[in-house]
Design an enzyme around this catalytic site. Structure first.
Site, PDB file in Angstrom:
ATOM      1  N   THR A  94       0.862  -1.179   0.000  1.00  0.00           N
ATOM      2  CA  THR A  94       0.000   0.000   0.000  1.00  0.00           C
ATOM      3  C   THR A  94       0.899   1.229   0.000  1.00  0.00           C
ATOM      4  O   THR A  94       1.592   1.506   0.977  1.00  0.00           O
ATOM      5  CB  THR A  94      -0.917   0.016   1.233  1.00  0.00           C
ATOM      6  OG1 THR A  94      -1.788  -1.121   1.177  1.00  0.00           O
ATOM      7  CG2 THR A  94      -1.766   1.282   1.262  1.00  0.00           C
ATOM      8  N   LYS A 169      -7.553   1.184  -2.821  1.00  0.00           N
ATOM      9  CA  LYS A 169      -7.158   0.826  -1.461  1.00  0.00           C
ATOM     10  C   LYS A 169      -7.411   1.991  -0.508  1.00  0.00           C
ATOM     11  O   LYS A 169      -7.795   1.796   0.655  1.00  0.00           O
ATOM     12  CB  LYS A 169      -5.682   0.422  -1.428  1.00  0.00           C
ATOM     13  CG  LYS A 169      -5.160   0.033  -0.039  1.00  0.00           C
ATOM     14  CD  LYS A 169      -5.906  -1.161   0.559  1.00  0.00           C
ATOM     15  CE  LYS A 169      -5.423  -1.517   1.970  1.00  0.00           C
ATOM     16  NZ  LYS A 169      -4.098  -2.147   1.997  1.00  0.00           N
ATOM     17  N   LYS A 237      -0.130   5.153   8.585  1.00  0.00           N
ATOM     18  CA  LYS A 237       0.609   5.347   7.335  1.00  0.00           C
ATOM     19  C   LYS A 237      -0.368   5.426   6.165  1.00  0.00           C
ATOM     20  O   LYS A 237      -0.285   6.320   5.314  1.00  0.00           O
ATOM     21  CB  LYS A 237       1.590   4.203   7.123  1.00  0.00           C
ATOM     22  CG  LYS A 237       2.457   4.340   5.859  1.00  0.00           C
ATOM     23  CD  LYS A 237       2.809   2.997   5.233  1.00  0.00           C
ATOM     24  CE  LYS A 237       1.644   2.384   4.497  1.00  0.00           C
ATOM     25  NZ  LYS A 237       2.005   1.233   3.630  1.00  0.00           N
TER      26      LYS A 237
END
Length: 286
Positions: A94, A169, A237
């Site tokens: 990701t 995502k 994150k």
């Protein structure tokens, strides 16, 4: 059977590479910590490369699952020159859509194919081979890579050109953040009001309030257990990537920004490695 390299053997990558072996592919792995690669080979057989360059030599498909944008850039810098022309690089990390587009352009300039393919489903999804895989890239490249990813994916879908997988995502993480916060508040309210939390969940999970998070995390949340999957540090994150992208696109994400700050509070409690359902612990402390 395909010749596949897998770079990055963390809690996600290790099981994913194992599923490739189970599916009959010839697999060579690489991990920054060699001992972890050696342990993987001891468990699954096949081979490991001491460097990314050695691991990808001759591979038709190179899959990776590393940490962040910088990690991806570094692994691509090592792997791309050593890959066979016409081979396909599939990134399951990701990262930002920006770096996915950058690496895709670089790959194509070197005669390689590229798919950004972040996953959802957490460690359990990786172990059980039932990940959701969101992809960006050229359709013909995706069609060739999809059967390889099927070894560990329950669903694998192309959503657009390079970077589209990462954007999808981000949508996934936005939705999760809101649902987990809502569940945490519901359970916190139930405790405060003197309700039996387990009985409450049994009832409301059967109606419109039901969700994957409720079905899989409510019981452990009520028990104060937060060692079941994706860590708060990694969620922050990801939400940082989301909020940066929202600023670039002009999207308004007030709830996501708020929940990101709530996760910051969890980190202050020492819960950086707790799973994302630990938002309940924050409500009980603040």
């Amino acid at each position: 059977m395909a010749k596949v390299a897998f770079l990055g053997l963390g809690v996600m990558g290790g099981p994913m590479a194992g599923h490739l072996v189970a599916a009959g592919h010839q697999v060579t792995v690489y991990n920054r910590t060699t001992a972890k690669a050696e342990a993987w080979v001891a468990a699954h057989g096949h081979a490991f490369g001491e460097t990314p360059e050695k691991a990808v030599a001759g591979a038709e498909f190179v899959m990776t699952c590393v940490g962040n944008d910088d990690d991806l850039r570094a692994i691509c810098a090592a792997a791309f020159p050593a890959m066979a022309r016409g081979a396909t690089f599939v990134d399951h990390t990701t990262v930002s859509a920006k770096i996915s587009r950058e690496m895709a352009a670089l790959a194509e300039s070197m005669g390689l194919n590229y798919i950004d393919a972040p996953v959802s489903g957490g460690q359990a999804g990786a172990v059980n081979g039932v990940l959701s895989i969101m992809c960006g890239g050229r359709p013909e490249v995706f069609e060739a890579a999809a059967p390889i990813m099927a070894a560990y994916g329950r669903i694998c879908k192309l959503l657009g050109p390079a970077g589209a997988g990462q954007l999808a995502k981000m949508c996934n993480q936005i939705a999760i953040a809101g649902v987990v916060q809502g569940l945490a508040e519901s359970l916190h309210f139930a405790k405060s009001a003197g309700l039996d939390g387990a009985a409450l969940v049994e009832v409301i999970s059967q109606g419109a309030a039901g969700s994957w998070q409720m079905g899989n995390r409510a019981a452990t949340m009520l028990a104060g257990e937060y060692d079941f999957g994706f860590a708060v540090d990694w969620m922050r994150k990801d939400l940082g990537i989301v909020l940066d992208a929202a600023e670039e696109t002009g999207a308004s994400l007030p709830l996501t920004a708020l929940v990101d700050q709530f996760y910051k509070d969890v980190q202050k409690l020492g819960g950086g490695r707790w799973d994302t359902s630990s938002l309940l612990a924050r409500l009980e402390k603040f």
